[in-house]
Design a protein around this motif. Structure first.
Motif, PDB file in Angstrom:
ATOM      1  N   UNK A  27     -25.622 -40.652  34.719  1.00 26.59           N
ATOM      2  CA  UNK A  27     -25.764 -40.332  33.305  1.00 26.59           C
ATOM      3  C   UNK A  27     -27.226 -40.033  32.968  1.00 26.59           C
ATOM      4  N   UNK A  28     -28.137 -40.851  33.495  1.00 26.01           N
ATOM      5  CA  UNK A  28     -29.574 -40.606  33.279  1.00 26.01           C
ATOM      6  C   UNK A  28     -30.001 -39.309  33.951  1.00 26.01           C
ATOM      7  N   UNK A  29     -29.484 -39.062  35.153  1.00 27.89           N
ATOM      8  CA  UNK A  29     -29.828 -37.837  35.861  1.00 27.89           C
ATOM      9  C   UNK A  29     -29.297 -36.602  35.136  1.00 27.89           C
ATOM     10  N   UNK A  30     -28.160 -36.728  34.474  1.00 25.88           N
ATOM     11  CA  UNK A  30     -27.612 -35.607  33.721  1.00 25.88           C
ATOM     12  C   UNK A  30     -28.548 -35.227  32.583  1.00 25.88           C
TER      13      UNK A  30
ATOM     14  N   UNK B 108     -30.441 -31.632  32.325  1.00 30.14           N
ATOM     15  CA  UNK B 108     -30.331 -30.767  31.153  1.00 30.14           C
ATOM     16  C   UNK B 108     -31.704 -30.385  30.617  1.00 30.14           C
ATOM     17  N   UNK B 109     -32.613 -31.334  30.588  1.00 27.67           N
ATOM     18  CA  UNK B 109     -33.971 -31.050  30.123  1.00 27.67           C
ATOM     19  C   UNK B 109     -34.655 -30.057  31.056  1.00 27.67           C
ATOM     20  N   UNK B 110     -34.539 -30.263  32.362  1.00 30.25           N
ATOM     21  CA  UNK B 110     -35.156 -29.351  33.325  1.00 30.25           C
ATOM     22  C   UNK B 110     -34.562 -27.952  33.226  1.00 30.25           C
ATOM     23  N   UNK B 111     -33.258 -27.873  33.006  1.00 26.42           N
ATOM     24  CA  UNK B 111     -32.605 -26.579  32.849  1.00 26.42           C
ATOM     25  C   UNK B 111     -33.101 -25.872  31.591  1.00 26.42           C
TER      26      UNK B 111
END
Length: 71
Positions: free
Chosen positions: A44-47, A51-54
């Motif tokens: 969940x944290x990685x998602x 999303x931020x990196x994308x």
């Protein structure tokens, strides 16, 4: 607008680097043998990070395209 293309390329590379880091952290979580709720919490944290990196990568690409159109 040559400077906008260069800055956009740098921002895009930062976003792609963030995406690669998310993949690296996800593989590390799998290797740790996490299961169930702990694995879901980590993903969940990685998602969120993914999303931020994308978004950063997409912003950089928009800057590149804008710079090319205005040149």
């Amino acid at each position: 607008m040559h400077w906008l293309v260069i800055i956009g390329a740098i921002v895009t590379l930062l976003g792609v680097g963030g995406l690669l880091r998310c993949v690296q952290l996800a593989l590390a979580a799998r290797r740790e043998g996490l299961e169930g709720e702990a694995l879901q919490a980590r993903f969940r944290r990685l998602t969120l990070g993914n999303t931020i990196a994308l978004g950063i990568s997409a912003l950089g690409l928009m800057m590149v395209i804008t710079g090319l159109l205005l040149a």
